[in-house]
Design a protein around this motif. Structure first.
Motif, mmCIF file in Angstrom:
data_model
loop_
_atom_site.group_PDB
_atom_site.id
_atom_site.type_symbol
_atom_site.label_atom_id
_atom_site.label_comp_id
_atom_site.label_asym_id
_atom_site.label_seq_id
_atom_site.Cartn_x
_atom_site.Cartn_y
_atom_site.Cartn_z
ATOM 1 N N VAL A 75 22.498 47.966 35.537
ATOM 2 C CA VAL A 75 22.556 47.807 36.983
ATOM 3 C C VAL A 75 23.283 49.017 37.538
ATOM 4 C CG1 VAL A 75 23.506 46.452 38.878
ATOM 5 C CG2 VAL A 75 22.529 45.280 36.903
ATOM 6 N N ALA B 38 26.173 29.636 39.014
ATOM 7 C CA ALA B 38 26.517 29.020 37.723
ATOM 8 C C ALA B 38 27.996 28.671 37.634
ATOM 9 C CB ALA B 38 26.139 29.978 36.597
ATOM 10 N N THR C 43 23.250 34.484 32.222
ATOM 11 C CA THR C 43 23.561 33.047 32.246
ATOM 12 C C THR C 43 22.321 32.231 32.589
ATOM 13 O OG1 THR C 43 25.790 33.572 32.970
ATOM 14 C CG2 THR C 43 25.080 31.312 33.295
ATOM 15 N N LYS D 280 25.141 36.998 35.727
ATOM 16 C CA LYS D 280 24.346 35.913 36.322
ATOM 17 C C LYS D 280 22.937 35.880 35.715
ATOM 18 C CE LYS D 280 26.730 35.121 40.571
ATOM 19 N NZ LYS D 280 27.211 35.801 41.729
ATOM 20 N N LYS D 281 22.358 37.059 35.528
ATOM 21 C CA LYS D 281 21.003 37.108 34.953
ATOM 22 C C LYS D 281 21.031 36.548 33.530
ATOM 23 C CE LYS D 281 16.996 40.129 34.614
ATOM 24 N NZ LYS D 281 16.629 40.322 33.216
ATOM 25 N N THR E 36 33.586 38.811 43.313
ATOM 26 C CA THR E 36 33.854 40.218 43.609
ATOM 27 C C THR E 36 33.981 40.431 45.118
ATOM 28 O OG1 THR E 36 31.521 40.760 43.838
ATOM 29 C CG2 THR E 36 32.446 40.855 41.613
ATOM 30 N N MET F 112 18.611 46.621 39.492
ATOM 31 C CA MET F 112 18.685 46.008 38.161
ATOM 32 C C MET F 112 17.449 46.423 37.385
ATOM 33 S SD MET F 112 18.983 41.991 37.113
ATOM 34 C CE MET F 112 20.661 41.819 37.672
ATOM 35 N N ASN G 187 20.783 29.611 30.013
ATOM 36 C CA ASN G 187 20.666 28.198 30.382
ATOM 37 C C ASN G 187 19.232 27.712 30.215
ATOM 38 O OD1 ASN G 187 23.351 28.042 31.015
ATOM 39 N ND2 ASN G 187 23.075 28.255 33.225
ATOM 40 N N ALA H 238 32.227 45.996 39.531
ATOM 41 C CA ALA H 238 32.503 44.553 39.444
ATOM 42 C C ALA H 238 31.277 43.754 39.861
ATOM 43 C CB ALA H 238 33.695 44.192 40.323
ATOM 44 N N PHE H 239 30.615 44.162 40.935
ATOM 45 C CA PHE H 239 29.440 43.416 41.389
ATOM 46 C C PHE H 239 28.265 43.620 40.437
ATOM 47 C CE2 PHE H 239 25.741 42.753 44.327
ATOM 48 C CZ PHE H 239 25.899 41.384 44.430
ATOM 49 N N THR I 40 32.175 42.304 46.941
ATOM 50 C CA THR I 40 30.833 42.273 47.533
ATOM 51 C C THR I 40 30.397 40.833 47.789
ATOM 52 O OG1 THR I 40 30.301 44.287 46.328
ATOM 53 C CG2 THR I 40 28.440 43.036 47.182
ATOM 54 N N GLU I 41 30.716 39.949 46.843
ATOM 55 C CA GLU I 41 30.359 38.535 47.021
ATOM 56 C C GLU I 41 31.172 37.907 48.155
ATOM 57 O OE1 GLU I 41 28.984 37.417 42.485
ATOM 58 O OE2 GLU I 41 31.087 37.822 42.877
ATOM 59 N N SER J 63 28.765 41.355 37.679
ATOM 60 C CA SER J 63 28.476 39.986 38.108
ATOM 61 C C SER J 63 26.967 39.728 38.094
ATOM 62 C CB SER J 63 29.049 39.770 39.515
ATOM 63 O OG SER J 63 28.652 38.530 40.024
ATOM 64 N N LEU J 64 26.184 40.703 38.545
ATOM 65 C CA LEU J 64 24.720 40.561 38.538
ATOM 66 C C LEU J 64 24.197 40.434 37.109
ATOM 67 C CD1 LEU J 64 23.686 43.205 41.243
ATOM 68 C CD2 LEU J 64 23.448 40.726 41.430
ATOM 69 N N GLY K 19 11.706 38.835 38.111
ATOM 70 C CA GLY K 19 12.809 38.791 37.149
ATOM 71 C C GLY K 19 14.118 39.276 37.734
ATOM 72 N N VAL K 20 14.048 39.944 38.871
ATOM 73 C CA VAL K 20 15.255 40.466 39.501
ATOM 74 C C VAL K 20 15.981 39.341 40.224
ATOM 75 C CG1 VAL K 20 16.082 42.085 41.251
ATOM 76 C CG2 VAL K 20 14.201 42.694 39.771
ATOM 77 N N ALA K 21 17.303 39.397 40.222
ATOM 78 C CA ALA K 21 18.092 38.352 40.875
ATOM 79 C C ALA K 21 17.726 38.248 42.347
ATOM 80 C CB ALA K 21 19.569 38.686 40.746
#
Lengths: 271, 153
Positions: free
Chosen positions: B20, A26, B99, B96-97, A232, B43, B103, B88-89, A234-235, B92-93, A15-17
């Motif tokens: 997170v 996305a 979204t 994304k989770k 961000t 997370m 979806n 910020a990151f 980091t990204e 974002s995480l 379940g973790v990214a």
């Protein structure tokens, strides 16, 4: 019972990214990694699912450049000569109104003052332009209702070698600009800061200003992307180090000296 | 068996405190001499995988800085600046989770079998001229009002 517990644990861990493929993000709107093209082809493949394949003006305009230097994960680049015949275009772009916008790219300019990616709708006066200005600073411009807002980096000119650049524009703020993963200082916003409002552009191009049909880029471009959100820092570093698909490894960070490892921030947790 | 059960309970319990967090695990310089801050993200208590090499069994992510980013700042202000990027990151995480899950939960089965047809397309020729065309080779010229090209460089 043991099987059930193992299954539960696996489900929770999954379940973790996962590590990121930015082409599948996305919010990606175009992802041109240039990993499979080359030769005499006249199509720039979009590696996202957004189908923003670009079309060359003609074969050899611009030309493909086989990468043998930085960044290690890019196979090809497109080489523009600043001639008006050197441009890549594609159809409609952002999906309607966006409140934030990011552009990333590796570039290696032969001279300054050229557009990396430009996008505009003449009819509605909306769009954006990501370019290197005449002094060698990266500039990010929004066009809203025929007026423009822009900021350029001021720290140092980018030079004539491979450099990774990015701009992230959020709704509330002026853009954050990055050079080789670092956020750099900028000029004051010309025309006032404003959030993106990019609508249904009809003129989209790499290597030329979509709004004026001028301002041709002179140099090489690879690993370019457009996001419909503000990525961000980091990204940006992740893209810089591993490429948009996340499959490369530009430099082995583990091999670098840990000269700052006892600094004040080590082992600080932010919640 | 008891250990497994406790482990499972811990994993189940952590999402209750869904969040997170980012822990700075080290700093160093990159090949250009810039500062790298290495941060491990968690997370719901689980370490978020990254493309960077695992360090002491932990995945980490990187943000970069130079001394100019911290010009005139006190250590506390520098920490606040780093925290801003970690936040910020982390956001974002989270986004994304959410979204991905939102979806996946959309039911679009009703769309299958529907046909959508376009009659014309517009081709831009210049800032003031466009053509509305169709597949039969018919084109109609359209005059545009330019608003952007007057923008000064």
């Amino acid at each position: 019972m043991k099987k059930f517990i193992l299954l539960m644990v696996l489900m929770l861990v999954c379940g973790v990214a996962n590590a990121t493929d930015y082409c599948a993000d996305a919010n990606i709107r175009a992802c041109w990694t240039m990993s499979t093209e080359g030769g005499s082809g006249t199509t720039l493949n979009d590696d996202s699912s957004k189908n923003k394949d670009g079309t060359f003006s003609s074969s050899g305009h611009p030309s493909w450049y086989a990468m043998s230097e930085m960044p290690a994960y890019a196979s090809w680049a497109v080489d523009f000569t600043s001639a008006s015949s050197d441009k890549i275009t594609w159809g409609s772009f952002i999906d309607g109104v966006t409140q934030s916008l990011s552009v990333t790219s590796w570039i290696n300019p032969d001279s300054y003052d050229g557009t990396i990616i430009g996008s505009a709708s003449f009819a509605s006066g909306q769009g954006f332009q990501f370019y290197v200005n005449a002094s060698g600073y990266v500039s990010f411009r929004l066009i809203r209702n025929g007026a423009y807002y822009q900021q350029a980096t001021t720290q140092s000119a980018i030079g004539y070698d491979w450099v990774h650049i990015a701009g992230a524009w959020t709704q509330a703020d002026t853009p954050i600009m990055y050079v080789n993963g670092i956020s750099v200082s900028k000029t004051s916003a010309s025309g006032g800061g404003s959030s993106p409002n990019v609508l249904d552009q009809t003129t989209n191009a790499m290597g030329v200003d979509g709004s004026s049909g001028t301002n041709y880029f002179d140099g090489k471009i690879t690993e370019a992307s457009v996001f419909q959100d503000a990525i961000t820092s980091t990204e940006v570093s992740d893209i810089y180090d591993h490429g948009l698909k996340g499959t490369g490894n530009r430099v082995s960070i583990a091999s670098l000296p840990s000269v700052l490892s006892d600094s004040v921030w080590s082992h600080t947790t932010f919640n | 068996m008891k250990t497994l059960f406790i482990g499972l309970m811990l994993l189940i319990a952590t999402p209750v405190f869904a969040s997170v967090s980012g822990t700075v695990i080290g700093t160093q310089q990159d090949e250009n001499g810039n500062i790298i801050v290495k941060t491990a993200y968690y997370m719901d208590g689980v370490n978020v995988p990254s493309r960077y090499p695992v360090e002491n069994g932990v995945y980490y992510w990187v943000s970069r800085y130079s001394f100019q980013n911290f010009d005139g700042m006190t250590p506390l202000q520098i920490e606040a600046r780093i925290k801003q990027d970690v936040d910020a990151f982390a956001q974002s995480l989270i986004a994304k989770k959410y979204t991905t899950e939102a979806n996946a939960s959309l039911d679009l089965k009703a769309l299958v079998g529907k046909t959508f047809t376009s009659q014309t397309a517009e081709i831009q020729l210049s800032p003031t001229k466009a053509l509305t065309v169709n597949t039969a080779g018919v084109s109609v010229q359209k005059v545009l009002t330019p608003t952007v090209e007057a923008i000064a460089k």
